[in-house]
Design a protein around this motif. Structure first.
Motif, PDB file in Angstrom:
ATOM      1  N   ARG A  89       0.834  -1.211   0.000  1.00 26.79           N
ATOM      2  CA  ARG A  89       0.000   0.000   0.000  1.00 26.79           C
ATOM      3  C   ARG A  89       0.867   1.259   0.000  1.00 26.79           C
ATOM      4  N   GLU A  90       1.892   1.273   0.832  1.00 36.42           N
ATOM      5  CA  GLU A  90       2.749   2.455   0.919  1.00 36.42           C
ATOM      6  C   GLU A  90       3.548   2.666  -0.366  1.00 36.42           C
ATOM      7  N   TYR A  91       4.009   1.564  -0.960  1.00 35.66           N
ATOM      8  CA  TYR A  91       4.735   1.671  -2.225  1.00 35.66           C
ATOM      9  C   TYR A  91       3.824   2.223  -3.320  1.00 35.66           C
ATOM     10  N   VAL A  92       2.641   1.680  -3.430  1.00 34.42           N
ATOM     11  CA  VAL A  92       1.697   2.131  -4.449  1.00 34.42           C
ATOM     12  C   VAL A  92       1.318   3.596  -4.210  1.00 34.42           C
ATOM     13  N   ASP A  93       1.034   3.955  -2.981  1.00 35.68           N
ATOM     14  CA  ASP A  93       0.679   5.351  -2.689  1.00 35.68           C
ATOM     15  C   ASP A  93       1.824   6.298  -3.041  1.00 35.68           C
ATOM     16  N   TRP A  94       3.056   5.908  -2.687  1.00 36.98           N
ATOM     17  CA  TRP A  94       4.228   6.734  -3.028  1.00 36.98           C
ATOM     18  C   TRP A  94       4.334   6.870  -4.543  1.00 36.98           C
ATOM     19  N   GLY A  95       4.176   5.772  -5.266  1.00 37.58           N
ATOM     20  CA  GLY A  95       4.305   5.797  -6.717  1.00 37.58           C
ATOM     21  C   GLY A  95       3.257   6.638  -7.411  1.00 37.58           C
ATOM     22  N   LEU A  96       2.047   6.684  -6.850  1.00 37.38           N
ATOM     23  CA  LEU A  96       0.987   7.495  -7.449  1.00 37.38           C
ATOM     24  C   LEU A  96       1.267   8.986  -7.305  1.00 37.38           C
ATOM     25  N   ALA A 156       6.923  -5.287 -10.253  1.00 33.59           N
ATOM     26  CA  ALA A 156       6.248  -5.475 -11.540  1.00 33.59           C
ATOM     27  C   ALA A 156       4.724  -5.371 -11.401  1.00 33.59           C
ATOM     28  N   ILE A 157       4.179  -6.050 -10.411  1.00 28.79           N
ATOM     29  CA  ILE A 157       2.721  -6.012 -10.227  1.00 28.79           C
ATOM     30  C   ILE A 157       2.278  -4.632  -9.738  1.00 28.79           C
ATOM     31  N   ALA A 158       3.070  -4.025  -8.871  1.00 27.48           N
ATOM     32  CA  ALA A 158       2.728  -2.679  -8.382  1.00 27.48           C
ATOM     33  C   ALA A 158       2.771  -1.660  -9.510  1.00 27.48           C
ATOM     34  N   GLU A 159       3.756  -1.761 -10.393  1.00 27.46           N
ATOM     35  CA  GLU A 159       3.845  -0.821 -11.518  1.00 27.46           C
ATOM     36  C   GLU A 159       2.594  -0.932 -12.401  1.00 27.46           C
ATOM     37  N   ALA A 160       2.187  -2.149 -12.724  1.00 26.27           N
ATOM     38  CA  ALA A 160       0.979  -2.332 -13.527  1.00 26.27           C
ATOM     39  C   ALA A 160      -0.244  -1.778 -12.788  1.00 26.27           C
ATOM     40  N   THR A 161      -0.306  -2.044 -11.490  1.00 28.61           N
ATOM     41  CA  THR A 161      -1.426  -1.564 -10.675  1.00 28.61           C
ATOM     42  C   THR A 161      -1.476  -0.038 -10.671  1.00 28.61           C
ATOM     43  N   MET A 162      -0.325   0.607 -10.454  1.00 30.96           N
ATOM     44  CA  MET A 162      -0.289   2.076 -10.433  1.00 30.96           C
ATOM     45  C   MET A 162      -0.698   2.653 -11.776  1.00 30.96           C
ATOM     46  N   ASP A 163      -0.225   2.045 -12.862  1.00 39.32           N
ATOM     47  CA  ASP A 163      -0.599   2.547 -14.191  1.00 39.32           C
ATOM     48  C   ASP A 163      -2.115   2.508 -14.381  1.00 39.32           C
ATOM     49  N   PHE A 164      -2.748   1.417 -13.977  1.00 38.33           N
ATOM     50  CA  PHE A 164      -4.206   1.317 -14.119  1.00 38.33           C
ATOM     51  C   PHE A 164      -4.919   2.271 -13.163  1.00 38.33           C
ATOM     52  N   MET A 165      -4.388   2.438 -11.970  1.00 39.01           N
ATOM     53  CA  MET A 165      -5.014   3.370 -11.019  1.00 39.01           C
ATOM     54  C   MET A 165      -4.973   4.799 -11.558  1.00 39.01           C
ATOM     55  N   LEU A 166      -3.872   5.152 -12.203  1.00 41.79           N
ATOM     56  CA  LEU A 166      -3.760   6.500 -12.767  1.00 41.79           C
ATOM     57  C   LEU A 166      -4.682   6.680 -13.974  1.00 41.79           C
ATOM     58  N   LYS A 167      -4.839   5.621 -14.775  1.00 45.87           N
ATOM     59  CA  LYS A 167      -5.701   5.703 -15.953  1.00 45.87           C
ATOM     60  C   LYS A 167      -7.179   5.717 -15.584  1.00 45.87           C
ATOM     61  N   GLU A 168      -7.520   4.976 -14.510  1.00 45.74           N
ATOM     62  CA  GLU A 168      -8.923   4.839 -14.109  1.00 45.74           C
ATOM     63  C   GLU A 168      -9.066   5.118 -12.613  1.00 45.74           C
ATOM     64  N   PRO A 169      -8.974   6.385 -12.223  1.00 44.96           N
ATOM     65  CA  PRO A 169      -9.021   6.728 -10.795  1.00 44.96           C
ATOM     66  C   PRO A 169     -10.275   6.241 -10.076  1.00 44.96           C
ATOM     67  N   ALA A 170     -11.393   6.149 -10.781  1.00 46.20           N
ATOM     68  CA  ALA A 170     -12.633   5.701 -10.131  1.00 46.20           C
ATOM     69  C   ALA A 170     -12.524   4.253  -9.661  1.00 46.20           C
ATOM     70  N   ARG A 176      -5.967  -1.494  -6.552  1.00 44.37           N
ATOM     71  CA  ARG A 176      -5.023  -1.643  -5.439  1.00 44.37           C
ATOM     72  C   ARG A 176      -5.223  -3.000  -4.761  1.00 44.37           C
ATOM     73  N   ALA A 177      -6.455  -3.354  -4.463  1.00 39.87           N
ATOM     74  CA  ALA A 177      -6.752  -4.623  -3.786  1.00 39.87           C
ATOM     75  C   ALA A 177      -6.428  -5.813  -4.693  1.00 39.87           C
ATOM     76  N   ALA A 178      -6.827  -5.734  -5.951  1.00 39.89           N
ATOM     77  CA  ALA A 178      -6.565  -6.840  -6.887  1.00 39.89           C
ATOM     78  C   ALA A 178      -5.068  -7.022  -7.110  1.00 39.89           C
ATOM     79  N   GLY A 179      -4.346  -5.923  -7.173  1.00 38.97           N
ATOM     80  CA  GLY A 179      -2.894  -5.999  -7.359  1.00 38.97           C
ATOM     81  C   GLY A 179      -2.218  -6.689  -6.185  1.00 38.97           C
ATOM     82  N   PHE A 180      -2.625  -6.322  -4.970  1.00 39.36           N
ATOM     83  CA  PHE A 180      -2.021  -6.978  -3.810  1.00 39.36           C
ATOM     84  C   PHE A 180      -2.356  -8.460  -3.795  1.00 39.36           C
ATOM     85  N   GLU A 181      -3.589  -8.803  -4.089  1.00 33.56           N
ATOM     86  CA  GLU A 181      -3.962 -10.221  -4.093  1.00 33.56           C
ATOM     87  C   GLU A 181      -3.183 -10.996  -5.150  1.00 33.56           C
TER      88      GLU A 181
END
Length: 190
Positions: A89-96, A156-170, A176-181
């Motif tokens: 969570r902290e890595y993803v939040d930092w990356g965003l 690798a999974i976090a990078e893909a997750t962040m890219d999708f979170m940025l593209k689709e903020p809603a 975030r949850a699917a990426g961690f799982e």
């Protein structure tokens, strides 16, 4: 008599380097970095003896900032999955928030201009996380993979997750949850 170095000026140079390298790659000229920082190019070399030193210092600085984001509130007493979730969570939040730094550290991570010593120093800052991985493997919670491999899977999974979170903020929370799982399934033994 030489002027004393200013921490503010050094930080401005590092910030300018992030901006320039994110835009143009790490082959960008130092003159552009100095211009963005609002200093003469010679001033850059007062703080960094050459471009390789700038690249190595920038790599360590970004890794230090990332480590602080990931581990400053690390729940040492929590179970392994909760600790891994916290780091995720902290890595993803930092990356965003730090899209340019994320882009630059990815370039630096594969650059042959980053020395083995710099890599070792940057990696040592994540010793607590690596220790958690080794403890988890010893307890059978995680598959026995080298910690560096587990870290690479996380990135690798976090990078893909962040890219999708940025593209689709809603849908950010779902990603975030699917990426961690996905990460957890990739490394957990059961």
């Amino acid at each position: 008599m030489a002027r004393p170095r200013s921490e503010d000026k050094r930080n401005a140079l590092l910030a300018a380097a992030v901006q320039v390298f994110a835009e143009d790659g790490i082959s960008a000229p130092t003159a552009r970095i100095a211009k963005v920082a609002g200093v003469a190019e010679g001033t850059l070399f007062t703080y960094f003896s050459n471009k390789d030193e700038l690249l190595n210092q920038l790599y360590m600085e970004i890794k230090r900032e990332l480590r602080e984001a990931m581990l400053s509130t690390y729940p040492r007493a929590a179970d392994i999955k909760q600790r891994a979730s916290h780091v995720w969570r902290e890595y993803v939040d930092w990356g965003l928030v730090n899209v340019d730094k994320r882009k630059v550290v990815a370039q630096l991570a594969v650059s042959d201009r980053i020395t083995d010593d710099t890599r070792a120093i940057a990696s040592a800052g994540f010793a607590e996380f690596q220790s958690m991985l080794q403890e988890s493997m010893a307890k059978g919670v995680l598959r026995e993979h080298p910690p560096a491999y587990v870290g690479a899977i996380l990135v690798a999974i976090a990078e893909a997750t962040m890219d999708f979170m940025l593209k689709e903020p809603a849908a950010a929370d779902q990603y975030r949850a699917a990426g961690f799982e996905a990460f957890w399934r990739a490394v957990a033994s059961a």
